[in-house]
Each structure stands twice: as structure tokens, then as C-alpha cells.
Design an enzyme around this catalytic site. Sequence first.
Site, PDB file in Angstrom:
ATOM      1  N   ASN A 150       0.759  -1.059   0.047  1.00 40.43           N
ATOM      2  CA  ASN A 150       0.042  -0.002   0.171  1.00 40.43           C
ATOM      3  C   ASN A 150       1.064   1.309   0.166  1.00 40.43           C
ATOM      4  O   ASN A 150       1.367   1.594   0.858  1.00 40.43           O
ATOM      5  CB  ASN A 150      -0.919  -0.169   1.437  1.00 40.43           C
ATOM      6  CG  ASN A 150      -1.685   1.307   1.473  1.00 40.43           C
ATOM      7  OD1 ASN A 150      -1.806   2.120   0.643  1.00 40.43           O
ATOM      8  ND2 ASN A 150      -2.484   1.308   2.622  1.00 40.43           N
TER       9      ASN A 150
ATOM     10  N   LYS B 172       0.097   4.246  -0.160  1.00 39.98           N
ATOM     11  CA  LYS B 172      -0.656   5.332   0.374  1.00 39.98           C
ATOM     12  C   LYS B 172      -0.283   6.772  -0.297  1.00 39.98           C
ATOM     13  O   LYS B 172      -0.417   6.374  -1.832  1.00 39.98           O
ATOM     14  CB  LYS B 172      -0.209   5.699   1.833  1.00 39.98           C
ATOM     15  CG  LYS B 172      -0.281   4.457   2.607  1.00 39.98           C
ATOM     16  CD  LYS B 172      -0.095   4.664   3.973  1.00 39.98           C
ATOM     17  CE  LYS B 172       0.140   3.368   4.835  1.00 39.98           C
ATOM     18  NZ  LYS B 172      -0.077   3.385   6.302  1.00 39.98           N
TER      19      LYS B 172
ATOM     20  N   HIS C  88      -9.656   0.960   5.221  1.00 37.32           N
ATOM     21  CA  HIS C  88      -8.269   0.870   5.923  1.00 37.32           C
ATOM     22  C   HIS C  88      -8.553   1.864   7.189  1.00 37.32           C
ATOM     23  O   HIS C  88      -9.529   2.733   6.948  1.00 37.32           O
ATOM     24  CB  HIS C  88      -7.235   1.613   4.912  1.00 37.32           C
ATOM     25  CG  HIS C  88      -5.975   1.593   5.427  1.00 37.32           C
ATOM     26  ND1 HIS C  88      -5.338   2.720   6.362  1.00 37.32           N
ATOM     27  CD2 HIS C  88      -4.784   0.878   5.074  1.00 37.32           C
ATOM     28  CE1 HIS C  88      -4.007   2.421   6.593  1.00 37.32           C
ATOM     29  NE2 HIS C  88      -3.768   1.357   5.853  1.00 37.32           N
TER      30      HIS C  88
ATOM     31  N   GLU D 252      -6.786   4.309   7.997  1.00 37.54           N
ATOM     32  CA  GLU D 252      -6.619   5.894   7.808  1.00 37.54           C
ATOM     33  C   GLU D 252      -8.029   6.370   7.338  1.00 37.54           C
ATOM     34  O   GLU D 252      -8.485   7.506   7.388  1.00 37.54           O
ATOM     35  CB  GLU D 252      -5.581   5.798   6.778  1.00 37.54           C
ATOM     36  CG  GLU D 252      -4.217   5.975   7.835  1.00 37.54           C
ATOM     37  CD  GLU D 252      -3.023   5.323   6.898  1.00 37.54           C
ATOM     38  OE1 GLU D 252      -2.931   5.377   5.636  1.00 37.54           O
ATOM     39  OE2 GLU D 252      -2.193   4.952   7.658  1.00 37.54           O
TER      40      GLU D 252
ATOM     41  N   GLU E  54      -5.185  -5.267  10.705  1.00 40.47           N
ATOM     42  CA  GLU E  54      -4.086  -4.332  10.811  1.00 40.47           C
ATOM     43  C   GLU E  54      -4.417  -3.550  12.232  1.00 40.47           C
ATOM     44  O   GLU E  54      -5.204  -2.607  12.096  1.00 40.47           O
ATOM     45  CB  GLU E  54      -4.113  -3.376   9.616  1.00 40.47           C
ATOM     46  CG  GLU E  54      -3.967  -3.855   8.523  1.00 40.47           C
ATOM     47  CD  GLU E  54      -3.365  -2.932   7.285  1.00 40.47           C
ATOM     48  OE1 GLU E  54      -2.164  -3.171   6.918  1.00 40.47           O
ATOM     49  OE2 GLU E  54      -4.254  -1.854   7.138  1.00 40.47           O
TER      50      GLU E  54
ATOM     51  N   GLY F  83       2.551   2.097  11.021  1.00 36.40           N
ATOM     52  CA  GLY F  83       3.199   3.175  10.825  1.00 36.40           C
ATOM     53  C   GLY F  83       4.080   3.677  11.961  1.00 36.40           C
ATOM     54  O   GLY F  83       4.761   4.670  12.176  1.00 36.40           O
TER      55      GLY F  83
ATOM     56  N   SER G 221       3.464  -2.241  10.328  1.00 30.16           N
ATOM     57  CA  SER G 221       4.785  -2.338  10.280  1.00 30.16           C
ATOM     58  C   SER G 221       5.593  -3.648   9.989  1.00 30.16           C
ATOM     59  O   SER G 221       6.609  -4.021  10.971  1.00 30.16           O
ATOM     60  CB  SER G 221       5.394  -1.859  11.717  1.00 30.16           C
ATOM     61  OG  SER G 221       4.747  -0.781  12.290  1.00 30.16           O
TER      62      SER G 221
END
Length: 255
Positions: free
Chosen positions: A9, A11, A94, A96, A166, A172, A213
Amino acid sequence: MRKKFVAGNWKMNKTAEEARLLLNELIPALEPFSHIERAVCPPFPYLMMVRHMLEGTNIGVGAQNMHWEASGAFTGEVSPKMIAEFCQYVILGHSERRTYFGETDETVNRKVKSALSTGLTPIVCVGETLAENEAGKTAEVVWRQITEGLKDLLPEEGLKLVIAYEPVWAIGTGRAATAEVAQSVHANVVRPALAHLFGQEVAGQIRIQYGGSVTAKNAPELFAMPDIDGALVGGASLKAGEFAAIVQAAAEAQA
Ligand code: PEP
């Protein structure tokens, strides 16, 4: 046996030129692992270029989001039909998108149905926040995200899904879940929730990626777990060598 699947991904990263350079390195680096399902998920403006560059390889392309409607007055949105010209996959739900753009289990559910009816493979992301984790709510949150997000699908549609567990606190942050923790959520929450919706047999065939991560260093341990069927990789997918090493770890675990 479930085939391992590693997706990157990207992003909101890379210029078009940087994306081209990354792919020029990535294509030969991924070639030895063609028995592993691999995909890259670039930003929308690069989908056509990436599709074109990947022609003749079996590396897939995914989008990072989409609207559920096929067309219409939705300024700034991109439809399933549009991305299906260039993509086999689409990342949905996701964290985010849930955190910054108001995505809910209900919108995820609409998008999943629409992606499936357009012939796209949804990679549906679920996972608890740090606060939910610390409050002991991981199972409750992930169960709800799956049962609500995948509501009213038929078992044969369930078979076409990929799930990415996730944990938000691992995305991240450089702080991945341990392989044991991820395995436990996959085996004790995600797969049972899928079995609740689609039955045991279908649930046993759905790939569950881990995301958060993932690096070349921790990938072998994660992929050694029986219910970790690959990874959704963020930061590490922006470096060809690192991403290829993660795919190699998947290939070694699959062997
Ligand atoms: C992600 O955003 O899907 C992700 C897993 O990011 P990272 O690998 O950078 O934690």
C-alpha cells in the site's frame, strides 16, 4: 492450502517518476517469486501507468479506495468501474480512511458489495485502535467490523475476499504485533467471524493478511504462523529491496 498474498500500500506517496523508478527495480526483484500472489496499490493517478508497466508480469494492481456507486454526481470520487479497468484489487476500510475520512462499517459494506459486483477483489481492513486494545476490546471491535462490514454477502462472495488484520497501533509505528498476537487474532477472532458469516469451509479458504509495520526482519516469523496468509505492507513497500525481501519470506514460508 491458502496461497500467501503480499500487497504493498503506497498510500499518498511518490511522484509519477519515483513510482516508475520503484517499479523498474521491483519487477525484476519480484520475478523469482511468481508463485506468491503479489500486488502494488499506488495512488489513483498512477494506476494506468502501473498497469501498463506490469503487463506481462503476474504482479497485480490494487486501488486504495473507491466509491460504491458506478457513476454520477460525486465530485472527487472514483468508481469501481473506473478502477476495474486497471486493477484486480481494492483496499477497503483502511484505518486511515476510517479515522480521517469518516468511513464506517456501513460504508465499507456498501463498497465491498459494489467491488464484488464489479469483479474486483476487496482487501478489507479491520483492526482495533490502541485505546480499544488497552481496554481489552480487540475481539469485540474486530468481530463487529467483520460481521457488519461483510453483512449480507453470500458464501460464494465470501470466497473472493481478502481480509487484512491491521491493529491501528501497529500501523506506521515500527511496533508490529508479535507473530503470536497476530496469529491469535487471526485464528480466534477473524476466522471465526468469517465462519459465522460464511460457514467453516469457506472461512478456511479466505486469506487473512497481517498489516502493521511489517519489515523484511519480522516477516519470516509472521509468515510462519498457520493463519497469517501474507501481509499488507505500508512503509516497507516503498523500497524495492525491502518489499522483495518480504515477498521472499512469504515464498519461503509457502514452500
Ligand atoms: C498499512 O497502512 O496498511 C500499513 C500496514 O502500514 P505500515 O506497514 O507502514 O505500518
